[in-house]
Design a protein around this motif. Structure first.
Motif, PDB file in Angstrom:
ATOM      1  N   PHE A   1      48.384  92.220  51.220  1.00 35.80           N
ATOM      2  CA  PHE A   1      48.852  91.593  52.451  1.00 35.80           C
ATOM      3  C   PHE A   1      50.314  91.144  52.335  1.00 35.80           C
ATOM      4  O   PHE A   1      51.081  91.309  53.282  1.00 35.80           O
ATOM      5  CB  PHE A   1      47.949  90.421  52.853  1.00 35.80           C
ATOM      6  CG  PHE A   1      46.755  90.864  53.646  1.00 35.80           C
ATOM      7  CD1 PHE A   1      46.885  91.246  54.979  1.00 35.80           C
ATOM      8  CD2 PHE A   1      45.487  90.921  53.070  1.00 35.80           C
ATOM      9  CE1 PHE A   1      45.785  91.673  55.721  1.00 35.80           C
ATOM     10  CE2 PHE A   1      44.379  91.349  53.800  1.00 35.80           C
ATOM     11  CZ  PHE A   1      44.534  91.720  55.127  1.00 35.80           C
TER      12      PHE A   1
ATOM     13  N   THR B   1      52.835  92.401  50.569  1.00 36.41           N
ATOM     14  CA  THR B   1      53.750  93.534  50.741  1.00 36.41           C
ATOM     15  C   THR B   1      53.616  94.112  52.146  1.00 36.41           C
ATOM     16  O   THR B   1      54.614  94.475  52.771  1.00 36.41           O
ATOM     17  CB  THR B   1      53.441  94.647  49.719  1.00 36.41           C
ATOM     18  OG1 THR B   1      52.984  94.066  48.527  1.00 36.41           O
ATOM     19  CG2 THR B   1      54.657  95.499  49.450  1.00 36.41           C
ATOM     20  N   GLY B   2      52.381  94.206  52.619  1.00 35.96           N
ATOM     21  CA  GLY B   2      52.137  94.747  53.966  1.00 35.96           C
ATOM     22  C   GLY B   2      52.885  93.950  55.022  1.00 35.96           C
ATOM     23  O   GLY B   2      53.505  94.520  55.921  1.00 35.96           O
ATOM     24  N   ILE B   3      52.854  92.620  54.910  1.00 39.18           N
ATOM     25  CA  ILE B   3      53.520  91.754  55.887  1.00 39.18           C
ATOM     26  C   ILE B   3      55.038  91.983  55.863  1.00 39.18           C
ATOM     27  O   ILE B   3      55.672  92.113  56.910  1.00 39.18           O
ATOM     28  CB  ILE B   3      53.161  90.266  55.608  1.00 39.18           C
ATOM     29  CG1 ILE B   3      51.714  90.002  56.047  1.00 39.18           C
ATOM     30  CG2 ILE B   3      54.122  89.307  56.304  1.00 39.18           C
ATOM     31  CD1 ILE B   3      51.123  88.686  55.561  1.00 39.18           C
TER      32      ILE B   3
ATOM     33  N   VAL C   1      56.705  94.733  54.728  1.00 36.13           N
ATOM     34  CA  VAL C   1      57.062  96.082  55.181  1.00 36.13           C
ATOM     35  C   VAL C   1      56.808  96.249  56.685  1.00 36.13           C
ATOM     36  O   VAL C   1      57.640  96.812  57.405  1.00 36.13           O
ATOM     37  CB  VAL C   1      56.321  97.159  54.353  1.00 36.13           C
ATOM     38  CG1 VAL C   1      56.635  98.555  54.878  1.00 36.13           C
ATOM     39  CG2 VAL C   1      56.715  97.052  52.889  1.00 36.13           C
ATOM     40  N   ALA C   2      55.691  95.726  57.177  1.00 34.55           N
ATOM     41  CA  ALA C   2      55.407  95.836  58.614  1.00 34.55           C
ATOM     42  C   ALA C   2      56.471  95.096  59.413  1.00 34.55           C
ATOM     43  O   ALA C   2      56.907  95.566  60.467  1.00 34.55           O
ATOM     44  CB  ALA C   2      54.018  95.282  58.927  1.00 34.55           C
TER      45      ALA C   2
END
Lengths: 176, 180
Positions: free
Chosen positions: B164, B166-168, B170-171
């Motif tokens: 989450f 990294t996802g947050i 990058v998104a």
């Protein structure tokens, strides 16, 4: 089909049904969670964890089932976790939800699925290299939170529940 | 707290809690009938699928590969579980009419335009990177995020935070348009 396969299929159909009913399969929901605009995925996952941890811990305490921790390999979890996060944000699906998204008509998930199959093949090719580098960094083995703090899981679970319920209340107050 | 969403779905709290029940029953059932506990997961199936496909062209290459040998290329419990997810989602979406053919999701369209080619390239490349990460970490949001967390595994807490976290980031970089 073997009993294993039948059991897997039944479990999968129920899992896919619930994932779809919870509306967590969609790109919009996954990216929405990462943009912190839509908490549906957090609500869904954390609810599953809250319920699941009690039952699994009860069955494990009664020695009816055994736990199967995944190894706490530093390089694997940190680098692998970061790579996953990068790919996840672009793809907008995770491995399980990509298949489900295809089931509910979001057919662009086929590109994600094809990419993930390709990624698995690439990983298999590079495995010897990763094994001698990133995976060789530091492996703490298959450890659980209760063991490292040397306390009963029944002390951790209520704290976890309280924290998550507080978070749910906050989500609802903020209408997230 | 509503039990139904506007589009006829179930409250994520309810559907999620039922997945928790399913996870418990599944661990019990697999222990009883298969002799060992199987926890919900999905990403290893992609390795087996890759192995099955690659084997049709390069059988000796797959046989000699250390990772394929380790993960065993076969249609097992988890493989059928992943196939089941497709049918479960199909049944659910067809019966409540939320089934919808979609080629480019709205958030993607808003940022990168309606091109299917662009979406396909993004999904494919993202898929490669994500699966390499999931195999390296030995799990995805199902294996680590659900099953690992339920067992209070240390690796699950760190992996989920990385997913989450990294996802947050990058998104945010990808989809948040600067208002200039």
């Amino acid at each position: 089909m073997s009993i294993d396969q039948i059991l897997g299929l039944i479990t999968g159909v129920l899992f896919g049904f619930l994932l779809q009913k919870g509306r967590v399969l969609r790109f919009e929901k996954q990216v929405g969670a990462m943009l912190l605009k839509d908490m549906t995925i957090f609500k869904f996952m954390l609810s599953a964890i809250l319920v699941g941890m009690v039952g699994i811990q009860l069955l494990a305490s009664a020695e009816i089932i055994s736990l199967s921790h995944k190894a706490m390999n530093m390089g694997a979890v940190l680098v692998g976790g970061a790579l996953f996060g990068c790919g996840w944000a672009v793809m907008g699906f995770c491995p399980g939800t990509s298949i489900g998204a295809l089931g509910e008509g979001r057919w662009h998930a086929v590109f994600a699925i094809a990419g993930m199959v390709a990624g698995a093949a690439v990983y298999a090719e590079l495995y010897p290299f990763f094994k001698s580098t990133i995976l060789a960094w530091k492996d703490f083995g298959k450890i659980g939170l209760a063991e490292i703090f040397d306390i009963s899981p029944w002390l951790i679970i209520p704290v976890f529940w309280a924290g998550i319920i507080w978070m749910f209340v906050w989500f609802e107050r903020k209408s997230l | 707290m509503k039990l139904k969403t506007e589009d006829g779905g179930w409250s994520p709290y309810l559907a999620g809690a039922l997945v928790g029940v399913l996870a418990i029953v599944s661990v019990y059932a697999t222990t009883q009938w298969m002799g060992k506990p199987n926890y919900l997961g999905a990403s290893t199936t992609f390795v087996r699928a890759a192995g099955l496909l690659e084997r049709t062209v390069f059988p000796e290459r797959v046989a000699a590969n250390e990772y394929f040998t380790k993960e065993k290329v076969r249609v097992d419990w988890q493989f059928m579980l992943v196939i089941g997810i497709f049918f479960g989602a199909l049944i659910s979406s067809k019966t409540d009419r939320s089934f919808k053919l979609e080629s480019v999701p709205p958030t993607w369209k808003e940022r990168f335009g309606p091109s299917i080619g662009k979406r396909a390239a993004g999904a494919f490349l993202g898929g490669i990177v994500a699966m390499m990460g999931a195999r390296m970490a030995d799990g995805c949001p199902s294996g680590h995020g659900l099953s690992g967390m339920m067992q209070l595994s240390v690796s699950a807490f760190i992996a989920l935070a990385m997913f989450f976290g990294t996802g947050i980031v990058v998104a945010g970089l990808l989809y948040r348009r600067r208002s200039s």
